[in-house]
Design a protein around this motif. Sequence first.
Motif, PDB file in Angstrom:
ATOM      1  N   UNK A  95      -9.040 -11.712   6.516  1.00 54.04           N
ATOM      2  CA  UNK A  95      -9.682 -12.953   6.066  1.00 54.04           C
ATOM      3  C   UNK A  95     -11.194 -12.813   6.217  1.00 54.04           C
ATOM      4  N   UNK A  96     -11.900 -13.785   5.696  1.00 48.99           N
ATOM      5  CA  UNK A  96     -13.351 -13.773   5.853  1.00 48.99           C
ATOM      6  C   UNK A  96     -14.053 -12.867   4.854  1.00 48.99           C
ATOM      7  N   UNK A  97     -13.492 -12.760   3.638  1.00 47.74           N
ATOM      8  CA  UNK A  97     -14.146 -11.938   2.614  1.00 47.74           C
ATOM      9  C   UNK A  97     -14.860 -12.828   1.606  1.00 47.74           C
ATOM     10  N   UNK A  98     -15.953 -12.343   1.070  1.00 48.72           N
ATOM     11  CA  UNK A  98     -16.706 -13.102   0.066  1.00 48.72           C
ATOM     12  C   UNK A  98     -15.868 -13.303  -1.196  1.00 48.72           C
ATOM     13  N   UNK A  99     -15.042 -12.293  -1.496  1.00 44.61           N
ATOM     14  CA  UNK A  99     -14.166 -12.387  -2.664  1.00 44.61           C
ATOM     15  C   UNK A  99     -12.795 -11.848  -2.314  1.00 44.61           C
ATOM     16  N   UNK A 100     -11.788 -12.369  -3.004  1.00 51.93           N
ATOM     17  CA  UNK A 100     -10.434 -11.881  -2.755  1.00 51.93           C
ATOM     18  C   UNK A 100      -9.755 -11.499  -4.061  1.00 51.93           C
ATOM     19  N   UNK A 101      -8.960 -10.464  -3.987  1.00 52.74           N
ATOM     20  CA  UNK A 101      -8.080 -10.104  -5.106  1.00 52.74           C
ATOM     21  C   UNK A 101      -6.661 -10.343  -4.629  1.00 52.74           C
ATOM     22  N   UNK A 102      -5.892 -11.075  -5.420  1.00 49.04           N
ATOM     23  CA  UNK A 102      -4.491 -11.316  -5.067  1.00 49.04           C
ATOM     24  C   UNK A 102      -3.643 -10.172  -5.631  1.00 49.04           C
ATOM     25  N   UNK A 103      -3.107  -9.374  -4.726  1.00 48.80           N
ATOM     26  CA  UNK A 103      -2.310  -8.210  -5.148  1.00 48.80           C
ATOM     27  C   UNK A 103      -0.817  -8.435  -4.942  1.00 48.80           C
ATOM     28  N   UNK A 104      -0.420  -9.684  -4.845  1.00 45.41           N
ATOM     29  CA  UNK A 104       1.008  -9.983  -4.668  1.00 45.41           C
ATOM     30  C   UNK A 104       1.810  -9.369  -5.810  1.00 45.41           C
ATOM     31  N   UNK A 105       2.840  -8.629  -5.445  1.00 45.04           N
ATOM     32  CA  UNK A 105       3.690  -7.994  -6.463  1.00 45.04           C
ATOM     33  C   UNK A 105       3.125  -6.698  -7.011  1.00 45.04           C
ATOM     34  N   UNK A 106       1.955  -6.305  -6.520  1.00 42.83           N
ATOM     35  CA  UNK A 106       1.325  -5.078  -7.030  1.00 42.83           C
ATOM     36  C   UNK A 106       1.348  -3.974  -5.977  1.00 42.83           C
ATOM     37  N   UNK A 107       1.209  -2.750  -6.456  1.00 41.56           N
ATOM     38  CA  UNK A 107       1.025  -1.607  -5.560  1.00 41.56           C
ATOM     39  C   UNK A 107      -0.468  -1.341  -5.423  1.00 41.56           C
ATOM     40  N   UNK A 108      -0.871  -0.978  -4.227  1.00 45.29           N
ATOM     41  CA  UNK A 108      -2.288  -0.679  -3.950  1.00 45.29           C
ATOM     42  C   UNK A 108      -2.350   0.799  -3.566  1.00 45.29           C
ATOM     43  N   UNK A 165      -7.684  -2.312   7.480  1.00 47.25           N
ATOM     44  CA  UNK A 165      -6.344  -2.361   6.895  1.00 47.25           C
ATOM     45  C   UNK A 165      -5.505  -3.095   7.935  1.00 47.25           C
ATOM     46  N   UNK A 166      -5.023  -4.272   7.560  1.00 44.73           N
ATOM     47  CA  UNK A 166      -4.370  -5.111   8.575  1.00 44.73           C
ATOM     48  C   UNK A 166      -3.354  -6.024   7.910  1.00 44.73           C
ATOM     49  N   UNK A 167      -2.500  -6.636   8.740  1.00 41.21           N
ATOM     50  CA  UNK A 167      -1.500  -7.566   8.212  1.00 41.21           C
ATOM     51  C   UNK A 167      -2.165  -8.654   7.381  1.00 41.21           C
ATOM     52  N   UNK A 168      -3.280  -9.182   7.913  1.00 41.72           N
ATOM     53  CA  UNK A 168      -4.002 -10.239   7.184  1.00 41.72           C
ATOM     54  C   UNK A 168      -5.493 -10.019   7.355  1.00 41.72           C
ATOM     55  N   UNK A 191       0.189  -4.482   3.547  1.00 41.53           N
ATOM     56  CA  UNK A 191      -1.045  -4.743   4.308  1.00 41.53           C
ATOM     57  C   UNK A 191      -2.124  -5.273   3.377  1.00 41.53           C
ATOM     58  N   UNK A 192      -3.116  -5.901   3.971  1.00 44.15           N
ATOM     59  CA  UNK A 192      -4.337  -6.291   3.264  1.00 44.15           C
ATOM     60  C   UNK A 192      -5.404  -5.224   3.525  1.00 44.15           C
ATOM     61  N   UNK A 197       0.835  -1.198   0.000  1.00 45.38           N
ATOM     62  CA  UNK A 197       0.000   0.000   0.000  1.00 45.38           C
ATOM     63  C   UNK A 197       0.872   1.250   0.000  1.00 45.38           C
ATOM     64  N   UNK A 198       0.377   2.289  -0.652  1.00 45.49           N
ATOM     65  CA  UNK A 198       1.060   3.590  -0.574  1.00 45.49           C
ATOM     66  C   UNK A 198       0.026   4.669  -0.314  1.00 45.49           C
ATOM     67  N   UNK A 199       0.368   5.542   0.610  1.00 45.99           N
ATOM     68  CA  UNK A 199      -0.438   6.744   0.845  1.00 45.99           C
ATOM     69  C   UNK A 199       0.471   7.947   0.597  1.00 45.99           C
ATOM     70  N   UNK A 200      -0.033   9.129   0.880  1.00 48.52           N
ATOM     71  CA  UNK A 200       0.794  10.325   0.689  1.00 48.52           C
ATOM     72  C   UNK A 200       1.940  10.382   1.693  1.00 48.52           C
TER      73      UNK A 200
END
Length: 465
Positions: free
Chosen positions: A39-52, A34-37, A22-23, A13-16
């Motif tokens: 869980x418990x979401x109906x859907x997940x997006x795998x952002x490994x290697x990506x910037x959020x 916004x937390x280390x992990x 973080x997830x 993640x990046x902010x100003x």
Amino acid sequence: MSTYDLAIRGGTLATASDVFRADIGIRDGKIAAIADAVTGAAEEVDATGLLVLPGGIDSHVHIAQPSGDGIVMADDFASATGAAAAGGNTLIMPFALQARGTSLRAAVDAYRAQAEGNCVIDTAIHLIISDPTPEVLGQELPALIKDGYTSFKVFMTYDDLVLSDRELLEVFEVARREGALVMVHAEGYDSIRYMTDRLERAGNTAPYYHAKSRPQLVEREATHRAISHGELVDVPIMIVHVSGREPMEQIRWAQTRGLNVMAETCPQYISLTEEDLRAAQGDDMAGAKYVCSPPPRGTEDHEAIWEGIRTGVFQTFSSDHCPFRYEGTDGKQVPRGRSSFRWVPNGIPGVETRLPILFSEGVSKGRITLQKFVELTATNHARIYGLYPGKGALAVGFDADIALWDPERRETIRQDILHHGADYTPWEGFKVTGWPVMTIARGAVVCKDGTLLAEPGQGKVLARQ
Ligand code: DUC
Ligand code: ZN
Ligand code: ZN
């Protein structure tokens, strides 16, 4: 029942202010965790290697704006918001234009009606004031500001938009009284008219001479004049689309003196030059594709703009998206029959390419940090234009407006991968490193790998503080 509707997992993640791992958990269109992990979401997006990142906010776009003389803007709300979403944005801010002799309120109501139900992502509307009558200054404008239209653009040039110095001062006065923000298009009308007439008399009428008709000193002079008017009235102002060293230095001078002057710049002023306005082989009009105002300058001005970005002269980086088609009779080539750059509609399409250009030229080339990128493209727009908190950051309780970026992805900007309504891009062939691969607006995936997934109407038209 799931705790979250959607989780974005494994990304950076990046902010100003920070960059961290973080997830994100999203519920009811808002960031709920916004937390280390997560869980418990109906859907997940795998952002490994990506910037959020926070979704981009483009606080300076022109869409579906009446342009006169049979000229038609190439984007309506559906196509402009779709293109914006594909370019990693979750909010754009277009202008409701008051034509001379008409009511500002009527212009706003009609413009808003065009937006309602047609936007893929959120919009918030600024005003353009071209006729500051006593009725507009005394009643319409104060009432509109109270209704959440808290910013407006004024022009120091263009026949049908230019305000006199007295009118500028009167508009500034209303902004001060009502707590609104004035955005100033700073180029001097009379100097441009003089230069245009002189160039035409000498037979210099090709699109290239558009740049010669409005040299940087014309912008420098108007910038200084706008700053002085702001000081006289004691009101904050935003100088928009600053093109080069000379106006940048005027703004820096004002800021150093403690005046409340903010400034915006755009992709064209770090990546295009006046040489782009020259004719191409076999096409005398090709330069029209780059005609915008202020015009692109030189590479030494690119360096000056970077200097202004790095040192905090500029708060926002916007597109000034103003799309016209090149082919056909309703856009850039109308003037073929009219034979002078004077008639070429001013503006270039850029809402979809703003973020990749700044990411690549700025972050990937090591000129700015990721935090600076977020500040210039999202957070400051929300803060300055009354959308913060709620928009422009990754924080619990904020709208889940998020862009996922692949920082390594190499792309070549080409018209055939874009979604805007224009039939060309001024950045055809421009190579970038870093690309938005998914855009999430209010918790819904609106674009994935260049495919738009949202229905017009998903975006809201927002009122502001
Ligand atoms: N100049 C403007 O003033 N507005 C839109 C586009 C442009 O080039
Ligand atoms: Zn402008
Ligand atoms: Zn503009």
